[in-house]
Design an enzyme around this catalytic site. Sequence first.
Site, PDB file in Angstrom:
ATOM      1  N   ASP A  34      79.280-100.785 -29.232  1.00  0.00           N
ATOM      2  CA  ASP A  34      77.862-100.310 -29.294  1.00  0.00           C
ATOM      3  C   ASP A  34      77.819 -98.667 -29.551  1.00  0.00           C
ATOM      4  OD1 ASP A  34      79.003 -99.363 -26.755  1.00  0.00           O
ATOM      5  OD2 ASP A  34      77.434-100.150 -25.393  1.00  0.00           O
ATOM      6  N   SER A  35      79.209 -98.206 -29.964  1.00  0.00           N
ATOM      7  CA  SER A  35      79.408 -97.023 -30.229  1.00  0.00           C
ATOM      8  C   SER A  35      78.687 -96.757 -31.944  1.00  0.00           C
ATOM      9  CB  SER A  35      80.551 -96.302 -30.336  1.00  0.00           C
ATOM     10  OG  SER A  35      81.652 -97.398 -31.163  1.00  0.00           O
ATOM     11  N   ASP A  73      80.515-105.575 -28.554  1.00  0.00           N
ATOM     12  CA  ASP A  73      80.149-104.972 -27.184  1.00  0.00           C
ATOM     13  C   ASP A  73      78.635-105.885 -26.827  1.00  0.00           C
ATOM     14  OD1 ASP A  73      81.453-103.432 -25.886  1.00  0.00           O
ATOM     15  OD2 ASP A  73      81.071-101.663 -27.299  1.00  0.00           O
ATOM     16  N   LYS A 103      82.581-107.860 -25.108  1.00  0.00           N
ATOM     17  CA  LYS A 103      82.776-106.980 -24.122  1.00  0.00           C
ATOM     18  C   LYS A 103      81.625-106.468 -23.403  1.00  0.00           C
ATOM     19  CE  LYS A 103      84.304-102.582 -25.257  1.00  0.00           C
ATOM     20  NZ  LYS A 103      83.264-101.542 -24.757  1.00  0.00           N
ATOM     21  N   GLU A 105      80.371-103.754 -19.855  1.00  0.00           N
ATOM     22  CA  GLU A 105      80.805-102.610 -19.097  1.00  0.00           C
ATOM     23  C   GLU A 105      80.765-102.905 -17.491  1.00  0.00           C
ATOM     24  OE1 GLU A 105      79.152 -98.985 -20.290  1.00  0.00           O
ATOM     25  OE2 GLU A 105      79.898 -99.170 -22.582  1.00  0.00           O
ATOM     26  N   GLU A 172      88.677 -96.282 -20.085  1.00  0.00           N
ATOM     27  CA  GLU A 172      88.074 -95.195 -20.875  1.00  0.00           C
ATOM     28  C   GLU A 172      88.099 -93.880 -20.129  1.00  0.00           C
ATOM     29  OE1 GLU A 172      84.609 -95.602 -23.475  1.00  0.00           O
ATOM     30  OE2 GLU A 172      84.359 -93.498 -23.876  1.00  0.00           O
TER      31      GLU A 172
HETATM   32  O1  KIV Z   1      81.531 -98.658 -28.206  1.00  0.00           O
HETATM   33  C1  KIV Z   1      82.787 -98.462 -28.222  1.00  0.00           C
HETATM   34  O2  KIV Z   1      83.303 -98.032 -29.464  1.00  0.00           O
HETATM   35  C2  KIV Z   1      83.731 -98.811 -26.954  1.00  0.00           C
HETATM   36  C3  KIV Z   1      85.041 -98.065 -27.324  1.00  0.00           C
HETATM   37  C4  KIV Z   1      85.056 -96.628 -27.016  1.00  0.00           C
HETATM   38  C5  KIV Z   1      86.055 -98.524 -26.347  1.00  0.00           C
HETATM   39  O3  KIV Z   1      83.278 -99.231 -26.333  1.00  0.00           O
END
Ligand code: KIV
Length: 254
Positions: A34-35, A73, A103, A105, A172
């Site tokens: 989600d980056s 994510d 994924k 969180e 992280e």
């Molecule tokens: O969204 C992302 O890029 C991440 C990484 C920093 C692990 O969750």
Amino acid sequence: MKVAGTPIAMLTAYDYTSARLIDGAGIDVILVGDSASNVMAGHETTLPITLDQMIYHAQCVVRGVERALVVVDLPFGSYQGNSREALVSAIRVMKESGAHAVKLEGGRAIQPTVERLIDAGIPVMGHLGLTPQSIYRFGTYKVRAREEEEARMLEEDAALLQEAGIFALVLEKIPSTLGRSVSRALAIPTIGIGAGPSCDGQVLVTHDALGLTTDFNPRFVRRYAELDTLIRGAVSAFVEDVRSHRFPSDDESY
Ligand code: KIV
């Protein structure tokens, strides 16, 4: 790979062309992170990206990948409400993108959700430490779990998530010593980002690793290329060639 002592390499991708390059270069895991909210859409945080947008990025990535494991994510707001909502979101990701896993969180609060997703046949990767979807609760992007109590909570959360069935865990921005103790305590692999060298794998945001985000310089980023300089140079050469009538040449014309 953990049992064999072979470190796992993971990078992010959000589009077909990058995914094809990264997969072809031998990466083990591609994260549709989600980056994307930051590096693709230009938002300050990961919070605004939507489930539809994540699915679009994941579809593009999956088309470019032949061998790597693709993890997506679940974005903020698509799984925190309750485990049924999370299941609906995760099923959409799996069905509509063709990715291999999701994924999420969080720690103990999402344990029932993780169990529900896994019961439905969806592999889940966890993410503890600095979890960017909670940035407004933390108030800062500083290293997490430096204090004894938060470190102990993180160790407990890691064990609970493993018990719930996650297949790997992103750690992280935590102290290296904690990255090491969690990695040693778990049977599943840990993938670190700013969590020290003892994690079972390492992940970076591709835009950081390739030098596209030059205004973002945390200690944990290593730059493997300076694409920012390369792209600026190439673009100004193109502009100069167009303005001076050097492009296109006769050979480049019909
Ligand atoms: O969204 C992302 O890029 C991440 C990484 C920093 C692990 O969750």
